[in-house]
Design an enzyme around this catalytic site. Structure first.
Site, PDB file in Angstrom:
ATOM      1  N   GLY A  10      -0.990   4.984  -5.912  1.00  0.00           N
ATOM      2  CA  GLY A  10      -0.826   3.714  -5.191  1.00  0.00           C
ATOM      3  C   GLY A  10      -1.896   2.695  -5.553  1.00  0.00           C
ATOM      4  O   GLY A  10      -2.813   2.982  -6.328  1.00  0.00           O
ATOM      5  N   GLN A  11      -1.770   1.511  -5.004  1.00  0.00           N
ATOM      6  CA  GLN A  11      -2.752   0.444  -5.286  1.00  0.00           C
ATOM      7  C   GLN A  11      -4.156   0.887  -4.881  1.00  0.00           C
ATOM      8  O   GLN A  11      -5.103   0.789  -5.659  1.00  0.00           O
ATOM      9  CB  GLN A  11      -2.404  -0.814  -4.498  1.00  0.00           C
ATOM     10  CG  GLN A  11      -1.056  -1.415  -4.809  1.00  0.00           C
ATOM     11  CD  GLN A  11      -0.922  -2.762  -4.135  1.00  0.00           C
ATOM     12  OE1 GLN A  11      -1.398  -3.764  -4.638  1.00  0.00           O
ATOM     13  NE2 GLN A  11      -0.260  -2.795  -2.982  1.00  0.00           N
ATOM     14  N   VAL A  12      -4.277   1.371  -3.662  1.00  0.00           N
ATOM     15  CA  VAL A  12      -5.595   1.800  -3.171  1.00  0.00           C
ATOM     16  C   VAL A  12      -5.961   3.146  -3.786  1.00  0.00           C
ATOM     17  O   VAL A  12      -7.078   3.342  -4.274  1.00  0.00           O
ATOM     18  CB  VAL A  12      -5.597   1.899  -1.629  1.00  0.00           C
ATOM     19  CG1 VAL A  12      -6.944   2.397  -1.132  1.00  0.00           C
ATOM     20  CG2 VAL A  12      -5.270   0.549  -1.012  1.00  0.00           C
ATOM     21  N   LEU A  36       5.059  13.881   1.029  1.00  0.00           N
ATOM     22  CA  LEU A  36       4.646  13.786   2.432  1.00  0.00           C
ATOM     23  C   LEU A  36       5.799  13.991   3.416  1.00  0.00           C
ATOM     24  O   LEU A  36       5.569  14.168   4.613  1.00  0.00           O
ATOM     25  CB  LEU A  36       3.940  12.447   2.705  1.00  0.00           C
ATOM     26  CG  LEU A  36       2.404  12.513   2.630  1.00  0.00           C
ATOM     27  CD1 LEU A  36       1.901  12.992   1.297  1.00  0.00           C
ATOM     28  CD2 LEU A  36       1.771  11.176   2.982  1.00  0.00           C
ATOM     29  N   ALA A  59       1.572   6.434   1.638  1.00  0.00           N
ATOM     30  CA  ALA A  59       2.326   5.948   2.801  1.00  0.00           C
ATOM     31  C   ALA A  59       3.686   5.446   2.358  1.00  0.00           C
ATOM     32  O   ALA A  59       3.901   5.162   1.175  1.00  0.00           O
ATOM     33  CB  ALA A  59       1.565   4.807   3.490  1.00  0.00           C
ATOM     34  N   TYR A  60       4.580   5.355   3.320  1.00  0.00           N
ATOM     35  CA  TYR A  60       5.853   4.664   3.102  1.00  0.00           C
ATOM     36  C   TYR A  60       5.535   3.189   3.331  1.00  0.00           C
ATOM     37  O   TYR A  60       5.303   2.768   4.472  1.00  0.00           O
ATOM     38  CB  TYR A  60       6.883   5.167   4.109  1.00  0.00           C
ATOM     39  CG  TYR A  60       8.263   4.578   3.934  1.00  0.00           C
ATOM     40  CD1 TYR A  60       9.327   5.363   3.482  1.00  0.00           C
ATOM     41  CD2 TYR A  60       8.523   3.235   4.219  1.00  0.00           C
ATOM     42  CE1 TYR A  60      10.593   4.831   3.319  1.00  0.00           C
ATOM     43  CE2 TYR A  60       9.781   2.702   4.053  1.00  0.00           C
ATOM     44  CZ  TYR A  60      10.811   3.500   3.611  1.00  0.00           C
ATOM     45  OH  TYR A  60      12.070   2.959   3.455  1.00  0.00           O
ATOM     46  N   TYR A  98      -5.444   5.172   6.117  1.00  0.00           N
ATOM     47  CA  TYR A  98      -5.291   3.714   6.175  1.00  0.00           C
ATOM     48  C   TYR A  98      -4.172   3.318   7.118  1.00  0.00           C
ATOM     49  O   TYR A  98      -3.098   3.917   7.122  1.00  0.00           O
ATOM     50  CB  TYR A  98      -4.995   3.151   4.777  1.00  0.00           C
ATOM     51  CG  TYR A  98      -6.127   3.383   3.824  1.00  0.00           C
ATOM     52  CD1 TYR A  98      -7.244   2.544   3.829  1.00  0.00           C
ATOM     53  CD2 TYR A  98      -6.119   4.466   2.950  1.00  0.00           C
ATOM     54  CE1 TYR A  98      -8.316   2.780   2.972  1.00  0.00           C
ATOM     55  CE2 TYR A  98      -7.183   4.706   2.089  1.00  0.00           C
ATOM     56  CZ  TYR A  98      -8.278   3.862   2.109  1.00  0.00           C
ATOM     57  OH  TYR A  98      -9.333   4.099   1.274  1.00  0.00           O
ATOM     58  N   ASP A 101      -2.510  -4.125   9.563  1.00  0.00           N
ATOM     59  CA  ASP A 101      -2.481  -5.254  10.501  1.00  0.00           C
ATOM     60  C   ASP A 101      -1.101  -5.389  11.165  1.00  0.00           C
ATOM     61  O   ASP A 101      -0.977  -6.033  12.204  1.00  0.00           O
ATOM     62  CB  ASP A 101      -2.852  -6.560   9.763  1.00  0.00           C
ATOM     63  CG  ASP A 101      -1.991  -6.823   8.539  1.00  0.00           C
ATOM     64  OD1 ASP A 101      -1.473  -5.840   7.944  1.00  0.00           O
ATOM     65  OD2 ASP A 101      -1.818  -7.990   8.164  1.00  0.00           O
ATOM     66  N   TYR A 124       8.181  -0.274  10.197  1.00  0.00           N
ATOM     67  CA  TYR A 124       6.979   0.110   9.442  1.00  0.00           C
ATOM     68  C   TYR A 124       5.755   0.083  10.355  1.00  0.00           C
ATOM     69  O   TYR A 124       4.979   1.038  10.407  1.00  0.00           O
ATOM     70  CB  TYR A 124       6.793  -0.846   8.261  1.00  0.00           C
ATOM     71  CG  TYR A 124       5.447  -0.735   7.574  1.00  0.00           C
ATOM     72  CD1 TYR A 124       5.149   0.332   6.736  1.00  0.00           C
ATOM     73  CD2 TYR A 124       4.469  -1.716   7.766  1.00  0.00           C
ATOM     74  CE1 TYR A 124       3.910   0.437   6.113  1.00  0.00           C
ATOM     75  CE2 TYR A 124       3.226  -1.626   7.142  1.00  0.00           C
ATOM     76  CZ  TYR A 124       2.948  -0.541   6.318  1.00  0.00           C
ATOM     77  OH  TYR A 124       1.720  -0.454   5.704  1.00  0.00           O
TER      78      TYR A 124
HETATM   79  N1  LIG Z   1       0.239  -2.833   0.723  1.00  0.00           N
HETATM   80  C1  LIG Z   1      -0.222  -3.514   1.762  1.00  0.00           C
HETATM   81  O1  LIG Z   1      -0.144  -4.763   1.805  1.00  0.00           O
HETATM   82  C2  LIG Z   1      -0.866  -2.814   2.910  1.00  0.00           C
HETATM   83  C3  LIG Z   1      -1.317  -3.563   4.006  1.00  0.00           C
HETATM   84  C4  LIG Z   1      -1.931  -2.896   5.079  1.00  0.00           C
HETATM   85  C5  LIG Z   1      -2.086  -1.514   5.045  1.00  0.00           C
HETATM   86  N2  LIG Z   1      -1.622  -0.824   3.980  1.00  0.00           N
HETATM   87  C6  LIG Z   1      -1.805   0.642   3.988  1.00  0.00           C
HETATM   88  O2  LIG Z   1      -2.742   0.965   2.962  1.00  0.00           O
HETATM   89  C7  LIG Z   1      -2.425   2.239   2.399  1.00  0.00           C
HETATM   90  C8  LIG Z   1      -2.321   2.131   0.887  1.00  0.00           C
HETATM   91  O3  LIG Z   1      -1.303   1.197   0.569  1.00  0.00           O
HETATM   92  P1  LIG Z   1      -0.956   0.802  -0.937  1.00  0.00           P
HETATM   93  O4  LIG Z   1      -0.605  -0.644  -0.946  1.00  0.00           O
HETATM   94  O5  LIG Z   1      -1.998   1.310  -1.858  1.00  0.00           O
HETATM   95  O6  LIG Z   1       0.388   1.643  -1.137  1.00  0.00           O
HETATM   96  P2  LIG Z   1       1.330   1.701  -2.427  1.00  0.00           P
HETATM   97  O7  LIG Z   1       0.704   0.990  -3.572  1.00  0.00           O
HETATM   98  O8  LIG Z   1       2.704   1.320  -1.985  1.00  0.00           O
HETATM   99  O9  LIG Z   1       1.306   3.259  -2.772  1.00  0.00           O
HETATM  100  C9  LIG Z   1       1.875   4.173  -1.907  1.00  0.00           C
HETATM  101  C10 LIG Z   1       1.437   5.543  -2.332  1.00  0.00           C
HETATM  102  O10 LIG Z   1       2.069   6.484  -1.456  1.00  0.00           O
HETATM  103  C11 LIG Z   1       2.748   7.450  -2.229  1.00  0.00           C
HETATM  104  N3  LIG Z   1       3.905   7.950  -1.523  1.00  0.00           N
HETATM  105  C12 LIG Z   1       4.917   7.245  -0.962  1.00  0.00           C
HETATM  106  N4  LIG Z   1       5.821   8.084  -0.440  1.00  0.00           N
HETATM  107  C13 LIG Z   1       5.360   9.337  -0.679  1.00  0.00           C
HETATM  108  C14 LIG Z   1       5.847  10.630  -0.387  1.00  0.00           C
HETATM  109  N5  LIG Z   1       7.009  10.825   0.262  1.00  0.00           N
HETATM  110  N6  LIG Z   1       5.124  11.704  -0.771  1.00  0.00           N
HETATM  111  C15 LIG Z   1       3.949  11.538  -1.441  1.00  0.00           C
HETATM  112  N7  LIG Z   1       3.440  10.343  -1.752  1.00  0.00           N
HETATM  113  C16 LIG Z   1       4.141   9.257  -1.374  1.00  0.00           C
HETATM  114  C17 LIG Z   1       3.142   6.722  -3.493  1.00  0.00           C
HETATM  115  O11 LIG Z   1       3.463   7.653  -4.495  1.00  0.00           O
HETATM  116  P3  LIG Z   1       4.564   7.329  -5.635  1.00  0.00           P
HETATM  117  O12 LIG Z   1       3.838   6.508  -6.672  1.00  0.00           O
HETATM  118  O13 LIG Z   1       4.975   8.667  -6.125  1.00  0.00           O
HETATM  119  O14 LIG Z   1       5.669   6.567  -4.970  1.00  0.00           O
HETATM  120  C18 LIG Z   1       1.870   5.933  -3.750  1.00  0.00           C
HETATM  121  O15 LIG Z   1       0.889   6.741  -4.344  1.00  0.00           O
HETATM  122  C19 LIG Z   1      -1.147   2.705   3.107  1.00  0.00           C
HETATM  123  O16 LIG Z   1      -1.509   3.512   4.198  1.00  0.00           O
HETATM  124  C20 LIG Z   1      -0.551   1.414   3.641  1.00  0.00           C
HETATM  125  O17 LIG Z   1       0.256   1.640   4.785  1.00  0.00           O
HETATM  126  C21 LIG Z   1      -1.021  -1.419   2.910  1.00  0.00           C
END
Ligand SMILES: NC(=O)c1ccc[n+]([C@@H]2O[C@H](COP(=O)([O-])OP(=O)(O)OC[C@H]3O[C@@H](n4cnc5c(N)ncnc54)[C@H](OP(=O)(O)O)[C@@H]3O)[C@@H](O)[C@H]2O)c1
Length: 289
Positions: A10-12, A36, A59-60, A98, A101, A124
């Protein structure tokens, strides 16, 4: 210190893969090792690794799609973190998770502190709120890092979407009545690593709980897009500010979701940069990616 990281792609997560190596031994797992939605797989990998810290960056995150898949969102964003919390609690390990907001409804006019009432207005947001609750119920040694509007040079995010559209269109319409804080994934990753380092230094004296962790300042999506264009030197594409009602989405977003970061700074000395400075850094790195 043994660290187990979920969400390595993921991004983080992908930033953490690189940044955590300076703190300890890192085992990074992806969907192929522990999906997950398979709670037994999550449990097994934690049992096998027996880490000192579990970091859940998985996360989803499909905010609109979640409206159609509430059970899957709940499984990944609430049930799986709940299992992580039970396992880390049993092992006396820390869990860093994580949240978002989007647990807030957006009715506030001042930055949200960690103790303010949550009231998510999307599937979500509710699934992430349920994840927070599941962790709080099961564990003592946890850090829930609430963050916002994450972007990076990789993956599905506002920065990449806007830069792609700028190549295809002469005019963009961007929402100007949602206010929040864009957070560069690498700034969040660096902040997380600083916290893990503190945990490694003195595990028993560290404060657990929910902590806001975003970049500083605030803007709208329109303001974010304008700054992207300014820094990227894009002058031939016009951006029109629009209202949320002119850009309907399946999931309702908070109109205001700026988070107050004072608590994390006091407890862990972590202060992320202003969002504009982080954006500048991200775009500078983009040239080399
Ligand atoms: N993006 C935002 O703007 C934002 C804002 C606030 C909080 N957050 C929180 O910050 C955290 C990191 O977010 P991010 O933006 O880095 O997320 P992201 O780039 O969408 O990456 C999601 C990660 O979760 C994995 N994942 C999703 N479904 C899965 C499953 N069923 N089993 C195992 N792995 C799974 C993905 O793996 P695959 O590559 O295999 O899909 C990927 O590594 C999350 O908790 C998110 O809720 C995000």
């Amino acid at each position: 210190m043994r660290i187990l990281l979920f969400g390595k792609t993921g991004q983080v997560g992908s930033g953490l893969v690189k940044d955590l190596r300076s703190v300890g031994t890192v085992r990074c797992v992806g969907r192929e090792t522990a999906d997950l939605s398979d709670l037994a797989a999550v449990e097994n990998v934690i049992r096998d690794e027996h880490p000192d810290v579990v970091i859940n960056a998985a996360a989803y995150t499909h905010v609109d799609q979640a409206e159609k898949e509430p059970q899957l969102a709940d499984l990944i964003n609430a049930k799986a973190p709940g299992v992580m919390a039970e396992m880390t609690h049993a092992m006396n390990a820390w869990l860093i998770h994580y949240s978002t907001d989007y647990v807030f409804d957006g009715d506030s006019t001042e930055p949200y502190t960690e103790d303010m009432t949550i009231s998510p207005n999307s599937v979500y947001g509710r699934s992430k709120a349920a994840g927070e609750e599941a962790i709080r119920r099961a564990a003592d040694r946890y850090l829930i890092l609430r963050t916002s509007w994450i972007y990076s040079n990789h993956g599905r995010n506002f920065l990449n979407t806007v830069l792609r559209l700028a190549k295809q269109q002469q005019e963009l319409r961007i929402v100007n009545d949602q206010t929040g804080t864009p957070t560069y994934s690498r700034a969040l990753s660096a902040g997380t690593v600083a916290i893990v380092r503190k945990l490694a230094e003195g595990q028993d004296n560290q404060e657990a709980g929910i902590f806001n962790l975003t970049c500083r300042g605030a803007t709208t999506w329109y303001g974010f897009a304008r700054e992207i264009f300014r820094l990227a030197g894009i002058e031939d594409v016009h951006i029109n500010p629009i209202t949320t009602s002119e850009f309907p989405t399946l999931a309702k977003r908070p109109s205001y979701s700026v988070l107050d970061n004072t608590k994390a700074e006091k407890a862990y000395g972590v202060r992320l940069p202003d969002w504009r400075d982080s954006l500048k850094e991200c775009l500078a790195r983009r040239a080399f990616t």
